[in-house]
Design a protein around this motif. Structure first.
Motif, short mmCIF file in Angstrom:
data_model
loop_
_atom_site.label_atom_id
_atom_site.label_comp_id
_atom_site.label_asym_id
_atom_site.label_seq_id
_atom_site.Cartn_x
_atom_site.Cartn_y
_atom_site.Cartn_z
N THR A 183 0.84 -1.22 0.00
CA THR A 183 0.00 0.00 0.00
C THR A 183 0.86 1.25 0.00
OG1 THR A 183 -0.30 -0.75 2.28
CG2 THR A 183 -2.29 -0.21 1.06
N LYS A 209 0.62 5.91 18.24
CA LYS A 209 0.89 4.56 18.74
C LYS A 209 1.30 4.57 20.22
CE LYS A 209 0.23 2.28 14.87
NZ LYS A 209 0.73 2.77 13.63
N ARG A 258 -0.16 12.44 7.20
CA ARG A 258 -1.01 12.14 8.36
C ARG A 258 -0.94 13.29 9.37
NH1 ARG A 258 0.61 6.17 10.47
NH2 ARG A 258 0.52 5.03 8.51
N TYR A 267 -10.58 -0.44 12.41
CA TYR A 267 -9.81 0.12 13.52
C TYR A 267 -10.45 1.36 14.12
CZ TYR A 267 -5.99 -3.00 12.33
OH TYR A 267 -5.24 -4.11 12.10
N THR A 282 -8.60 -2.18 5.56
CA THR A 282 -7.48 -1.27 5.85
C THR A 282 -6.76 -0.85 4.57
OG1 THR A 282 -7.18 -2.49 7.88
CG2 THR A 282 -5.36 -1.10 7.22
N GLY A 283 -6.29 0.37 4.54
CA GLY A 283 -5.55 0.87 3.37
C GLY A 283 -6.31 2.03 2.75
N VAL A 284 -5.60 3.15 2.58
CA VAL A 284 -6.24 4.38 2.11
C VAL A 284 -6.97 4.19 0.79
CG1 VAL A 284 -5.80 6.76 1.46
CG2 VAL A 284 -4.54 5.74 3.31
N GLU A 336 -8.46 7.25 8.13
CA GLU A 336 -8.00 6.09 8.89
C GLU A 336 -7.70 6.61 10.30
OE1 GLU A 336 -6.09 2.59 6.67
OE2 GLU A 336 -4.75 4.28 6.40
N ASN A 379 -5.23 6.39 11.97
CA ASN A 379 -3.87 6.95 12.10
C ASN A 379 -3.73 8.40 11.62
OD1 ASN A 379 -3.71 6.85 9.27
ND2 ASN A 379 -2.90 4.77 9.31
N ARG A 411 -5.59 -9.47 12.07
CA ARG A 411 -5.26 -9.53 10.64
C ARG A 411 -3.75 -9.40 10.45
NH1 ARG A 411 -4.13 -4.32 9.39
NH2 ARG A 411 -3.94 -4.66 7.17
N SER A 467 -0.58 -7.72 8.99
CA SER A 467 -0.28 -6.38 8.47
C SER A 467 0.09 -6.49 6.99
CB SER A 467 0.90 -5.80 9.25
OG SER A 467 1.53 -4.79 8.49
N GLY A 468 -0.28 -5.48 6.23
CA GLY A 468 0.10 -5.45 4.81
C GLY A 468 1.42 -4.71 4.62
N THR A 469 1.95 -4.11 5.68
CA THR A 469 3.17 -3.32 5.50
C THR A 469 4.34 -3.79 6.38
OG1 THR A 469 2.48 -1.78 7.21
CG2 THR A 469 1.88 -1.21 4.96
N GLU A 470 4.03 -4.62 7.38
CA GLU A 470 5.11 -5.08 8.26
C GLU A 470 4.95 -6.58 8.50
OE1 GLU A 470 5.85 -2.57 11.85
OE2 GLU A 470 4.19 -1.44 11.01
N ARG A 499 -1.55 -7.94 13.49
CA ARG A 499 -2.11 -6.88 14.35
C ARG A 499 -3.34 -7.40 15.09
NH1 ARG A 499 0.64 -2.26 12.94
NH2 ARG A 499 1.06 -1.96 10.71
#
Ligand SMILES: CC(=O)N[C@H]1[C@@H](OP(=O)(O)O)O[C@H](CO)[C@@H](O)[C@@H]1O
Length: 557
Positions: free
Chosen positions: A24, A257, A290, A348, A371-373, A390, A392, A517, A519-522, A526
């Protein structure tokens, strides 16, 4: 069509040393691993520009809220949105390929990319921008090489925020104007002026409100300086302007966070704020897409420098959505329109915000997406006015062409309250970035929405509703991909053991909600949960955590 052998040869010379995947957030890694990725991405951005009739596409070099030693690269579509999903897959294939010739040929047949470098034909451009990292400018020179090799125009904007580049690309393609920082800030300034004329409850800027903006020691500081030059917003105090390390113990991601006050590398800036001032604290992230607001528990601002682990209460994306929805509804109610308004959240979002939004009633409709912009943005575009954030802090308000032309007609054909409400809504469309979530625009947006509501402090905004107690955890596991979800990620379908436990826990604790779920980035799983009692929630989450670790494996040490 034969592909220029120079292009093939150069791409082959730039082969990454490990596998990369376009997520993403584009490609992200330690900066020293990125030169081949960035070069190939330059070729890919040029190919994307050749595959559709357009003036330009964009390429941004940034790793957003990641540490300063990382970097990243992402491509922007001609309409200013994130790269098309099909092209995300092509990007991953091309960056990792041993045989780029085959992929380039496929692009030629399947995506109509014309690989000729004949200088006589009209060629689109690749617009490039980069953040403040040391590695960013050198990486941009590789993009220049790649784009020029492809015979396309290369236009570099230098240090800009990610949303500014999205805006430049959109405006160049859709409005046919020369996109630059001046018109980006003029739109913001125009929106603020109109609202201050027609909607601000208190118009005096001599008030005792100060706005402290934590710039995360990133490129957002330059944009904030431009903002103070172009707009009439007073009392802006920027901190973390570049003396400290990028994103380290500061910035929107850190605040959201950790819920602690940021470390401020230049505290002398806030020492000058009068002790009786009302202060709005907010944080941008490293590339300023953000924004979150926060309220420190301690109110002696001059003594805050952040080394004391001072706790803060965060007003994140959900609160921005709620504030935007209230004000949009307030103006729309005066117009008696049929315009549809959607507020888009992910799972979230705190349940209390979702309930608050639902209770606002017509015309507000609330939707939950994955999730995801890009998912939020796509859903938001289905409404006349689409509000999305989101948790965040990434989001915006999108106005459709239908909504804007409806508002223009009202302005031409009516007077009084109705005309003013339409003017104010159009002003919001000029403040909110129409390409993507933008922390600088959202700072102006939030400050103007607060003034429309007549709220000088952040507590009035915070008091709209009380967040449900919630708990968030990131788990390192052996194989996160074993977890599969459905229903916008709200239900787990695999592994079986986890899905059974989650179903049972949800059924026996109906006032609690859980989300698990990958994570799509790490490389983490989560876990998120919320419910009326924090101790009970923590206990239930521990049970889920145990099953996740059993099912996905604990990582080898
Ligand atoms: C819980 C969370 O904050 N997830 C973030 C994070 O995605 P994950 O797939 O959860 O790693 O990064 C995404 C890209 O920046 C952002 O869109 C999303 O909101």
């Amino acid at each position: 069509m034969t592909i220029d052998e120079n292009i093939i040869c150069e791409i082959q010379n730039w082969k990454p040393s490990q596998l990369f995947s376009y997520g993403t957030a584009g490609f992200r890694a330690r900066a020293n691993l990125l030169p081949p990725v960035v070069f190939r991405c330059g070729i890919l951005a040029a190919a994307r520009a050749l595959s559709v009739p357009c003036v330009c596409v964009g390429l941004m070099i940034t790793a957003s809220h990641n540490p300063s030693e990382d970097n990243g690269v992402k491509i922007i579509e001609p309409d200013g949105s994130m790269l098309d999903e099909k092209w995300e897959r092509i990007a991953s294939k091309l960056i990792n390929s041993e045989n780029p010739r085959e992929i380039l040929q496929e692009l030629c047949f399947e995506e109509n990319v014309c690989w000729t470098t004949d200088s006589k034909s009209i060629r689109p451009a690749v617009y490039v921008g980069y953040d403040s990292r040391e590695s960013s400018e050198p990486l941009s020179r590789l993009v220049e090489q790649a784009v020029k090799l492809m015979g396309l125009k290369y236009k570099c904007f230098g240090r800009v925020t990610t949303p500014q580049l999205h805006y430049f690309v959109k405006v160049a393609n859709e409005d046919g104007i020369q996109a630059n920082k001046e018109n980006y800030f003029q739109r913001l300034s125009m929106g603020w002026d109109i609202l201050s004329q027609y909607a601000f409850a208190d118009n005096s800027e001599s008030e005792n409100v100060f706005r402290v903006v934590d710039c995360a020691n990133g490129v957002g500081h330059e944009a904030m300086q431009d903002l103070t030059h172009f707009t009439k917003i007073d009392n802006i105090v920027c901190v973390n302007t570049g003396n400290g390390e990028l994103n380290k113990h500061c910035g929107a991601d850190f605040i959201q966070k950790n819920t602690v006050f940021p470390i401020i590398s230049d505290p002398f800036h806030i020492k000058s704020i009068p002790s009786n001032a009302l202060v709005h604290f907010c944080s941008l992230d490293g590339d300023a897409d953000r924004l979150v607001y926060f309220i420190p528990e301690k109110t002696e601002y001059s003594s805050l420098s952040g080394s004391s682990n001072q706790r803060v209460r965060v007003l994140e994306g959900d609160r921005l959505s709620v504030l935007a929805a209230i004000v949009v509804k307030k103006f729309l109610d005066l117009l008696q329109s049929n315009l549809s308004v959607g507020v888009i959240q992910t799972a979230y979002a705190n349940g209390a915000s979702t309930q608050f939004l639902k209770d606002l009633g017509k015309p507000i409709q609330v939707e939950c997406v994955s999730t995801g912009v890009k998912h939020l943005e796509r859903a938001a575009r289905r409404y006349d006015i689409g509000i999305f954030w989101e948790a965040n802090g990434h989001g915006t308000i999108l106005f459709s062409e239908n909504a804007k032309s409806f508002l223009r007609k009202i302005i031409e054909s009516t007077t009084g309250q109705k005309k003013n409400a339409a003017l104010c809504l159009l002003a919001l469309s000029s403040i909110a970035n129409q390409a993507t979530g933008d922390a600088i625009c959202n700072f102006v947006l939030a400050e103007s929405l607060l003034k429309v509501m007549g709220w000088q402090d952040l507590v009035s905004w915070e008091s709209l509703y009380q967040d449900l107690p919630n708990c968030y955890k990131a788990l390192h596991v052996q194989n996160k991909e074993l977890i599969q979800t459905t229903d916008q990620e709200r239900k787990v379908t695999a592994p079986h053991s986890l899905s059974v436990v989650m179903k049972n826990l949800s059924e026996s604790n109906p006032s609690y909600r859980f989300l698990v779920r990958p994570s799509g980035t790490e490389n983490i799983v989560r876990l998120y949960g919320e419910g009326p009692s924090l101790p009970t929630l923590k206990c239930l989450m521990e049970q889920i955590e145990t099953v996740v670790l059993q099912a996905c494996g604990t990582p080898e040490s």
